[in-house]
Design a protein around this motif. Structure first.
Motif, PDB file in Angstrom:
ATOM      1  N   HIS A 148       0.832  -1.200   0.000  1.00 54.73           N
ATOM      2  CA  HIS A 148       0.000   0.000   0.000  1.00 54.73           C
ATOM      3  C   HIS A 148       0.873   1.260   0.000  1.00 54.73           C
ATOM      4  O   HIS A 148       1.668   1.462   0.927  1.00 54.73           O
ATOM      5  N   ARG A 184      -1.260   9.244   6.836  1.00 52.32           N
ATOM      6  CA  ARG A 184      -1.798   8.126   7.606  1.00 52.32           C
ATOM      7  C   ARG A 184      -1.447   8.235   9.096  1.00 52.32           C
ATOM      8  O   ARG A 184      -2.073   7.586   9.936  1.00 52.32           O
ATOM      9  N   ARG A 207      -4.029  10.663  10.731  1.00 54.06           N
ATOM     10  CA  ARG A 207      -5.278   9.900  10.594  1.00 54.06           C
ATOM     11  C   ARG A 207      -5.356   8.823  11.674  1.00 54.06           C
ATOM     12  O   ARG A 207      -6.398   8.652  12.324  1.00 54.06           O
ATOM     13  N   GLY A 261      -1.474   1.365   8.711  1.00 54.77           N
ATOM     14  CA  GLY A 261      -2.849   1.134   8.273  1.00 54.77           C
ATOM     15  C   GLY A 261      -3.739   0.582   9.373  1.00 54.77           C
ATOM     16  O   GLY A 261      -3.261   0.209  10.457  1.00 54.77           O
ATOM     17  N   ARG A 262      -5.017   0.516   9.054  1.00 57.32           N
ATOM     18  CA  ARG A 262      -5.975  -0.020  10.020  1.00 57.32           C
ATOM     19  C   ARG A 262      -5.625  -1.431  10.504  1.00 57.32           C
ATOM     20  O   ARG A 262      -5.895  -1.757  11.663  1.00 57.32           O
ATOM     21  N   PRO A 263      -5.039  -2.290   9.643  1.00 60.56           N
ATOM     22  CA  PRO A 263      -4.691  -3.620  10.153  1.00 60.56           C
ATOM     23  C   PRO A 263      -3.728  -3.563  11.352  1.00 60.56           C
ATOM     24  O   PRO A 263      -3.802  -4.415  12.243  1.00 60.56           O
ATOM     25  N   ASP A 270     -10.033  -9.596  11.358  1.00 60.27           N
ATOM     26  CA  ASP A 270     -11.336  -9.789  10.726  1.00 60.27           C
ATOM     27  C   ASP A 270     -12.448  -9.170  11.561  1.00 60.27           C
ATOM     28  O   ASP A 270     -13.316  -8.472  11.038  1.00 60.27           O
ATOM     29  N   PHE A 301     -12.447  -5.432  11.232  1.00 59.10           N
ATOM     30  CA  PHE A 301     -12.998  -4.896   9.988  1.00 59.10           C
ATOM     31  C   PHE A 301     -14.503  -5.144   9.859  1.00 59.10           C
ATOM     32  O   PHE A 301     -15.167  -4.494   9.069  1.00 59.10           O
ATOM     33  N   HIS A 336      -1.785 -11.437   2.009  1.00 57.42           N
ATOM     34  CA  HIS A 336      -1.309 -10.613   3.126  1.00 57.42           C
ATOM     35  C   HIS A 336      -0.611 -11.473   4.188  1.00 57.42           C
ATOM     36  O   HIS A 336      -0.599 -11.098   5.368  1.00 57.42           O
ATOM     37  N   GLY A 359      -2.212 -12.189   7.690  1.00 56.35           N
ATOM     38  CA  GLY A 359      -3.067 -11.041   7.989  1.00 56.35           C
ATOM     39  C   GLY A 359      -4.454 -11.131   7.374  1.00 56.35           C
ATOM     40  O   GLY A 359      -5.345 -10.373   7.724  1.00 56.35           O
ATOM     41  N   LYS A 360      -4.626 -12.064   6.442  1.00 56.64           N
ATOM     42  CA  LYS A 360      -5.902 -12.265   5.754  1.00 56.64           C
ATOM     43  C   LYS A 360      -5.965 -13.716   5.303  1.00 56.64           C
ATOM     44  O   LYS A 360      -4.939 -14.376   5.200  1.00 56.64           O
TER      45      LYS A 360
HETATM   46  P1  AMP Z   1      -6.298   1.373   5.449  1.00 59.80           P
HETATM   47  O1  AMP Z   1      -5.485   1.433   4.181  1.00 59.80           O
HETATM   48  O2  AMP Z   1      -5.495   1.771   6.623  1.00 59.80           O
HETATM   49  O3  AMP Z   1      -7.593   2.121   5.337  1.00 59.80           O
HETATM   50  O4  AMP Z   1      -6.668  -0.167   5.677  1.00 59.80           O
HETATM   51  C1  AMP Z   1      -7.280  -0.898   4.672  1.00 59.80           C
HETATM   52  C2  AMP Z   1      -6.597  -2.243   4.520  1.00 59.80           C
HETATM   53  O5  AMP Z   1      -7.075  -3.147   5.472  1.00 59.80           O
HETATM   54  C3  AMP Z   1      -6.909  -2.878   3.167  1.00 59.80           C
HETATM   55  O6  AMP Z   1      -5.838  -2.682   2.311  1.00 59.80           O
HETATM   56  C4  AMP Z   1      -7.068  -4.326   3.441  1.00 59.80           C
HETATM   57  O7  AMP Z   1      -6.010  -5.082   2.909  1.00 59.80           O
HETATM   58  C5  AMP Z   1      -7.061  -4.460   4.931  1.00 59.80           C
HETATM   59  N1  AMP Z   1      -8.254  -5.217   5.332  1.00 59.80           N
HETATM   60  C6  AMP Z   1      -9.526  -4.974   4.963  1.00 59.80           C
HETATM   61  N2  AMP Z   1     -10.370  -5.894   5.504  1.00 59.80           N
HETATM   62  C7  AMP Z   1      -9.595  -6.756   6.205  1.00 59.80           C
HETATM   63  C8  AMP Z   1      -9.854  -7.920   6.970  1.00 59.80           C
HETATM   64  N3  AMP Z   1     -11.095  -8.375   7.151  1.00 59.80           N
HETATM   65  N4  AMP Z   1      -8.813  -8.560   7.535  1.00 59.80           N
HETATM   66  C9  AMP Z   1      -7.564  -8.081   7.386  1.00 59.80           C
HETATM   67  N5  AMP Z   1      -7.252  -6.987   6.675  1.00 59.80           N
HETATM   68  C10 AMP Z   1      -8.246  -6.319   6.089  1.00 59.80           C
END
Ligand code: AMP
Ligand code: ZN
Ligand code: FE
Ligand code: FE
Length: 281
Positions: free
Chosen positions: A37, A97, A100, A131-133, A149, A152, A248, A251-252
């Motif tokens: 990303h 970010r 944010r 990122g959010r993860p 999971d 999200f 990922h 992570g996924k």
């Molecule tokens: P952000 O870019 O910080 O807004 O975070 C978004 C990212 O979170 C995306 O690129 C996804 O790859 C990741 N993401 C979305 N849904 C999930 C999920 N259920 N589990 C893990 N990662 C996720």
């Protein structure tokens, strides 16, 4: 097998670039895209870890926001990372970010969750695009949630009261800068990005006019019907059809090579780049 979209510890994946290369070799992948990303930080380690049998496509997944605020992910592949306009666009996105994340952490702690920026940094690999993860991992480490999971599905969802946007180019701007840097632009998980609002052909037509080269059709977030529709649209606009795992690490759920790109489609896409930039051992 050709898998053009994967993540490493340089963003929100859990494999280092070196570990990703090893995993791809053992899966029998022949062409691998590394698309963290908003970052090219994994390119050197990945290139230096290559072994015969695997070709590497250097790229990035650019976070974009449309004028109406829809989040769209644009894969840029085979571009020259020394091109300053593209490099600056990625850097601004990464930088924004941080405030944010601070806002999201502030909202969560105001709602009574014991979470700090230090927790988030502790969950973020050095140099990774924040990122959010990583916030999800910090919430898991704090015992507030069980998994990324779960995060999200609730707290960190785009529709959540705790969600905050970061600075991002429009998809048109991202396409223009990727193409100006000699690369090719492919819209990632196109249907999933615009779901709810549904992918309108008129929206896509604007992206094609801006220089879009391909659509990621085969992706875990697309149903069979959606794939059929996207293939038809790709045909109408003369766009290259790709498929990829969006791996990922742990992570996924996505496993390497679970969706792939046809060799003919890849040849078409690669030929559009301004130079032959695929890296070989
Ligand atoms: P952000 O870019 O910080 O807004 O975070 C978004 C990212 O979170 C995306 O690129 C996804 O790859 C990741 N993401 C979305 N849904 C999930 C999920 N259920 N589990 C893990 N990662 C996720
Ligand atoms: Zn991701
Ligand atoms: Fe994405
Ligand atoms: Fe991705």
């Amino acid at each position: 097998m050709i898998d053009l979209h994967t993540h490493t510890t340089c963003s929100d994946g859990t494999d280092s670039p070196r570990a990703l290369i090893n995993a791809a070799l053992s899966k029998g992948i022949s062409v691998l895209g590394i698309t963290d990303h908003d970052s090219t930080a994994g390119w050197d380690e990945a290139s230096n870890s290559l072994r015969p049998g695997l070709s590497l496509v250097l790229g990035a997944e650019v976070s974009c926001l449309t004028q109406s605020g829809t989040s769209v992910h644009m894969l840029g592949l085979l571009f020259d990372r020394e091109e300053s306009e593209l490099a600056t666009m990625l850097e601004e996105s990464r930088d924004s970010r941080i405030p944010r994340m601070r806002k999201m952490v502030g909202l969560l702690s105001a709602a009574g969750m014991e979470i700090t920026m230090e927790d988030v940094y502790a969950a973020t690999p050095p140099g990774a695009t924040l990122g959010r993860p990583h916030l999800a991992d910090a919430l898991v480490a704090r015992g507030i949630l069980k998994s990324r999971d779960e995060a999200f599905q609730g707290l960190l969802n785009n529709n959540s009261e705790f969600y905050v946007e970061h600075m991002a180019p429009t998809p048109e701007e991202a396409i223009a800068k990727i193409r100006a840097a000699g690369g090719v632009a492919v819209i990632a998980h196109a249907y999933a990005s615009m779901r709810g609002q549904l992918l309108k052909e008129s929206d896509l037509e604007l992206l094609v006019k801006a220089g879009l080269n391909g659509i990621e059709v085969d992706h875990r977030d697309h149903s069979g019907v959606e794939r059929t529709n996207l293939r038809k649209i790709a045909g109408e606009f003369g766009l290259v059809v790709t498929g990829s795992s969006d791996y990922h690490g742990t992570g996924k759920m996505n496993s390497l090579g679970e969706n792939t790109t046809d060799a003919q489609e890849w040849d078409r896409l690669e030929a559009i780049a301004s130079e032959r930039r695929v890296v070989r051992a």
